[in-house]
Write a protein that holds these residues in place. Sequence first.
Motif, PDB file in Angstrom:
ATOM      1  N   SER A   7       0.813  -1.215   0.000  1.00  0.00           N
ATOM      2  CA  SER A   7       0.000   0.000   0.000  1.00  0.00           C
ATOM      3  C   SER A   7       0.847   1.266   0.000  1.00  0.00           C
ATOM      4  CB  SER A   7      -0.947  -0.001   1.195  1.00  0.00           C
ATOM      5  OG  SER A   7      -0.201  -0.006   2.393  1.00  0.00           O
ATOM      6  N   THR A   8       2.063   1.210   0.511  1.00  0.00           N
ATOM      7  CA  THR A   8       2.905   2.418   0.582  1.00  0.00           C
ATOM      8  C   THR A   8       3.847   2.547  -0.614  1.00  0.00           C
ATOM      9  OG1 THR A   8       4.552   1.233   1.878  1.00  0.00           O
ATOM     10  CG2 THR A   8       2.852   2.409   3.094  1.00  0.00           C
ATOM     11  N   TRP A   9       3.850   1.574  -1.508  1.00  0.00           N
ATOM     12  CA  TRP A   9       4.784   1.615  -2.622  1.00  0.00           C
ATOM     13  C   TRP A   9       4.528   2.790  -3.555  1.00  0.00           C
ATOM     14  CZ3 TRP A   9       6.191  -3.835  -4.860  1.00  0.00           C
ATOM     15  CH2 TRP A   9       6.797  -4.594  -3.848  1.00  0.00           C
ATOM     16  N   SER A  10       3.290   3.075  -3.819  1.00  0.00           N
ATOM     17  CA  SER A  10       2.993   4.138  -4.780  1.00  0.00           C
ATOM     18  C   SER A  10       3.472   5.494  -4.284  1.00  0.00           C
ATOM     19  CB  SER A  10       1.500   4.176  -5.084  1.00  0.00           C
ATOM     20  OG  SER A  10       0.790   4.423  -3.887  1.00  0.00           O
ATOM     21  N   THR A  12       5.830   5.987  -2.100  1.00  0.00           N
ATOM     22  CA  THR A  12       7.292   5.931  -2.028  1.00  0.00           C
ATOM     23  C   THR A  12       7.909   6.179  -3.399  1.00  0.00           C
ATOM     24  OG1 THR A  12       7.136   4.340  -0.225  1.00  0.00           O
ATOM     25  CG2 THR A  12       9.241   4.488  -1.363  1.00  0.00           C
ATOM     26  N   ILE A  13       7.385   5.517  -4.421  1.00  0.00           N
ATOM     27  CA  ILE A  13       7.909   5.683  -5.776  1.00  0.00           C
ATOM     28  C   ILE A  13       7.652   7.098  -6.280  1.00  0.00           C
ATOM     29  CG2 ILE A  13       7.603   4.939  -8.163  1.00  0.00           C
ATOM     30  CD1 ILE A  13       7.129   2.100  -7.014  1.00  0.00           C
ATOM     31  N   LEU A  14       6.475   7.623  -6.012  1.00  0.00           N
ATOM     32  CA  LEU A  14       6.152   8.979  -6.446  1.00  0.00           C
ATOM     33  C   LEU A  14       7.049  10.010  -5.762  1.00  0.00           C
ATOM     34  CD1 LEU A  14       4.179  10.630  -8.186  1.00  0.00           C
ATOM     35  CD2 LEU A  14       2.771  10.844  -6.126  1.00  0.00           C
ATOM     36  N   SER A  15       7.263   9.873  -4.487  1.00  0.00           N
ATOM     37  CA  SER A  15       8.130  10.822  -3.784  1.00  0.00           C
ATOM     38  C   SER A  15       9.581  10.703  -4.248  1.00  0.00           C
ATOM     39  CB  SER A  15       8.033  10.624  -2.283  1.00  0.00           C
ATOM     40  OG  SER A  15       8.511   9.361  -1.923  1.00  0.00           O
ATOM     41  N   MET A  16      10.014   9.493  -4.583  1.00  0.00           N
ATOM     42  CA  MET A  16      11.375   9.300  -5.089  1.00  0.00           C
ATOM     43  C   MET A  16      11.536   9.991  -6.440  1.00  0.00           C
ATOM     44  SD  MET A  16      13.276   5.780  -6.140  1.00  0.00           S
ATOM     45  CE  MET A  16      12.118   5.561  -7.470  1.00  0.00           C
ATOM     46  N   ILE A  17      10.553   9.862  -7.316  1.00  0.00           N
ATOM     47  CA  ILE A  17      10.626  10.492  -8.636  1.00  0.00           C
ATOM     48  C   ILE A  17      10.629  12.010  -8.503  1.00  0.00           C
ATOM     49  CG2 ILE A  17       9.321  10.851 -10.764  1.00  0.00           C
ATOM     50  CD1 ILE A  17       8.520   7.889 -10.581  1.00  0.00           C
ATOM     51  N   ILE A  18       9.797  12.537  -7.642  1.00  0.00           N
ATOM     52  CA  ILE A  18       9.748  13.991  -7.436  1.00  0.00           C
ATOM     53  C   ILE A  18      11.073  14.491  -6.856  1.00  0.00           C
ATOM     54  CG2 ILE A  18       8.643  15.808  -6.073  1.00  0.00           C
ATOM     55  CD1 ILE A  18       6.009  14.231  -6.413  1.00  0.00           C
ATOM     56  N   THR A  19      11.627  13.758  -5.912  1.00  0.00           N
ATOM     57  CA  THR A  19      12.906  14.150  -5.317  1.00  0.00           C
ATOM     58  C   THR A  19      14.014  14.136  -6.356  1.00  0.00           C
ATOM     59  OG1 THR A  19      12.182  13.209  -3.215  1.00  0.00           O
ATOM     60  CG2 THR A  19      14.542  13.616  -3.483  1.00  0.00           C
ATOM     61  N   LEU A  20      14.055  13.105  -7.187  1.00  0.00           N
ATOM     62  CA  LEU A  20      15.075  13.036  -8.236  1.00  0.00           C
ATOM     63  C   LEU A  20      14.906  14.164  -9.245  1.00  0.00           C
ATOM     64  CD1 LEU A  20      15.289   9.201  -8.880  1.00  0.00           C
ATOM     65  CD2 LEU A  20      17.038  10.675  -7.886  1.00  0.00           C
ATOM     66  N   PHE A  21      13.673  14.502  -9.558  1.00  0.00           N
ATOM     67  CA  PHE A  21      13.422  15.599 -10.481  1.00  0.00           C
ATOM     68  C   PHE A  21      13.957  16.915  -9.923  1.00  0.00           C
ATOM     69  CE2 PHE A  21      10.643  19.095 -11.809  1.00  0.00           C
ATOM     70  CZ  PHE A  21      10.896  19.073 -13.174  1.00  0.00           C
TER      71      PHE A  21
END
Length: 67
Positions: A7-10, A12-21
């Motif tokens: 349930s927390t994967w989405s 986590t992945i979204l925050s990782m992509i935003i942070t990398l951006f």
Amino acid sequence: MPQLDTSTWSITILSMIITLFFMFQLKVSKHSFPENPEPKSVSMSKPTTPWEKKWTKIYSPLSLPLQ
């Protein structure tokens, strides 16, 4: 066997992509680019070789007569 909680994967992945951006944007913004890039003039010097002045005939294996 317990189930994997995904349930927390989405988030986590979204925050990782935003942070990398944002990290990439900060890295690019600190880079200084030239104001007016101009092309370099490249002078090509032709090397002189002894076989340029002579006429030579090159035989390819396909053009030779069959034996």
